[in-house]
Design a protein around this motif. Structure first.
Motif, mmCIF file in Angstrom:
data_model
loop_
_atom_site.group_PDB
_atom_site.id
_atom_site.type_symbol
_atom_site.label_atom_id
_atom_site.label_comp_id
_atom_site.label_asym_id
_atom_site.label_seq_id
_atom_site.Cartn_x
_atom_site.Cartn_y
_atom_site.Cartn_z
ATOM 1 N N LEU A 130 22.037 -19.251 38.183
ATOM 2 C CA LEU A 130 20.909 -20.180 38.025
ATOM 3 C C LEU A 130 20.379 -20.127 36.598
ATOM 4 O O LEU A 130 20.079 -21.164 35.992
ATOM 5 N N SER A 133 20.225 -23.437 33.750
ATOM 6 C CA SER A 133 18.857 -23.944 33.706
ATOM 7 C C SER A 133 18.460 -24.275 32.271
ATOM 8 O O SER A 133 19.000 -23.702 31.321
ATOM 9 N N LEU A 174 17.243 -27.630 36.538
ATOM 10 C CA LEU A 174 18.534 -27.032 36.882
ATOM 11 C C LEU A 174 19.634 -28.072 36.790
ATOM 12 O O LEU A 174 19.415 -29.244 37.127
ATOM 13 N N TRP A 186 24.584 -26.745 39.836
ATOM 14 C CA TRP A 186 24.527 -25.297 39.668
ATOM 15 C C TRP A 186 25.005 -24.557 40.922
ATOM 16 O O TRP A 186 25.562 -23.471 40.835
ATOM 17 N N ARG A 187 24.840 -25.166 42.086
ATOM 18 C CA ARG A 187 25.268 -24.501 43.322
ATOM 19 C C ARG A 187 26.783 -24.504 43.503
ATOM 20 O O ARG A 187 27.298 -23.872 44.422
ATOM 21 N N ALA A 215 27.105 -18.785 43.775
ATOM 22 C CA ALA A 215 26.184 -19.633 44.537
ATOM 23 C C ALA A 215 26.915 -20.358 45.655
ATOM 24 O O ALA A 215 26.406 -20.469 46.780
ATOM 25 N N LEU A 270 18.768 -20.624 49.763
ATOM 26 C CA LEU A 270 18.858 -21.112 48.388
ATOM 27 C C LEU A 270 17.803 -22.175 48.113
ATOM 28 O O LEU A 270 17.255 -22.238 47.008
ATOM 29 N N ASP A 271 17.523 -23.017 49.113
ATOM 30 C CA ASP A 271 16.483 -24.040 48.949
ATOM 31 C C ASP A 271 15.140 -23.388 48.628
ATOM 32 O O ASP A 271 14.433 -23.804 47.700
ATOM 33 N N GLU A 317 15.214 -21.681 45.113
ATOM 34 C CA GLU A 317 15.130 -22.687 44.049
ATOM 35 C C GLU A 317 13.725 -23.252 43.958
ATOM 36 O O GLU A 317 13.166 -23.402 42.858
ATOM 37 N N GLU A 318 13.128 -23.587 45.089
ATOM 38 C CA GLU A 318 11.782 -24.159 45.093
ATOM 39 C C GLU A 318 10.774 -23.177 44.487
ATOM 40 O O GLU A 318 9.925 -23.575 43.680
ATOM 41 N N ILE A 346 11.308 -20.790 42.306
ATOM 42 C CA ILE A 346 11.530 -20.655 40.869
ATOM 43 C C ILE A 346 10.952 -21.850 40.114
ATOM 44 O O ILE A 346 10.248 -21.699 39.102
ATOM 45 N N LEU A 347 11.230 -23.052 40.588
ATOM 46 C CA LEU A 347 10.766 -24.251 39.892
ATOM 47 C C LEU A 347 9.246 -24.368 39.941
ATOM 48 O O LEU A 347 8.616 -24.818 38.976
#
Length: 257
Positions: free
Chosen positions: A26, A30, A155, A159-160, A165, A176-177, A180-181, A183-184
């Motif tokens: 990731l 990014s 991202l 990336w996945r 990943a 992963l959802d 990711e959420e 982190i963002l």
């Protein structure tokens, strides 16, 4: 990285049971960005320090004697470069002055333009009319709204597909959802900006991403960020070298609907 602490990404990965190898993928895929949002979208914890950095629409302040760009597209965005967060983006923008974006957001533009007006340049507000064969013509003028900078993270759409990943995603898509959420949201101060203008980063395209093959995103402008009734996505890309050298005449424009 500039937009988020690397340690935080690994701590968030551990929290969700995501392998460190996935967190590294990731990170590699990014890029930081700056979202330009209305004041109400700035997280409450950041509002006290929030300062305007751009505005939509209005009339352009152009150097004395300068004409509206040839295509007569409306002014859609003015960015105060000195008001953008420093040392965040991985593309090189002017340190001061204003970037003016002219484009048609309602239909695919025949031509578009980005102009840089250096700091200290004498300017006058250009009228929204021009003469055509002796007849006065009106340029579309969008409502002016003040926008505030919000540092964020983007991202790569693929990336996945990276090896670790992709392997972890089998049976763990929901994990992963959430990873990711988190982190963002953390990168943007605890929020996920919705309809807005984005400077730098990866595009969040509705169709084929235009920032490929050596091209990077300068700006992504949602039509609704300019006019609530316009449902388009407007993307401006170029090479890092052309953006850094301010060769804005070489930029490429794409509109997606």
């Amino acid at each position: 990285m500039t937009a988020i602490d690397v340690q935080l990404i690994h701590e968030t990965a551990a929290k969700h049971g995501v392998p460190g190898s996935v967190a590294e993928e990731l990170l590699v895929r990014s890029r930081p960005c700056v979202h330009l949002v209305q004041y109400e979208e700035v997280p409450a914890s950041l509002r006290e320090r929030a300062r305007p950095a751009a505005r939509t629409g209005g009339l352009p302040a152009l150097p004395e004697g300068a004409a509206w760009p040839d295509g007569r597209e409306p002014l859609i965005l003015s960015v105060d470069c000195a008001a953008l967060p420093r040392d965040v983006l991985d593309i090189e923008l002017p340190a001061d002055g204003h970037l003016l974006f002219f484009s048609d957001i309602e239909y695919p533009p025949d031509s578009s333009a980005v102009l840089h007006v250096p700091a200290g340049t004498p300017t006058t507000e250009h009228p929204g009319t021009y003469d055509f064969d002796g007849e006065s013509m009106q340029v579309r003028v969008y409502e002016s709204r003040t926008l505030y900078p919000l540092v964020g993270l983007t991202l790569d759409e693929d990336w996945r597909d990276a090896p670790a990943a992709a392997a972890f995603a089998k049976g763990h898509d929901d994990v992963l959802d959430r990873f990711e959420e988190d982190i963002l949201e953390a990168a943007a101060g605890g929020t996920r900006p919705g309809v807005c203008v984005q400077i730098g980063g990866f595009s969040n395209s509705w169709d084929m991403a235009p920032d490929t093959d050596g091209l990077v995103l300068l700006a992504q402008l949602a039509g609704q960020a300019i006019d609530y009734e316009v449902f388009t996505l407007n993307l401006i890309v170029g090479t890092r070298e052309d953006i850094a050298a301010r060769r804005y005449d070489r930029l490429q424009y794409e509109q997606q609907c």
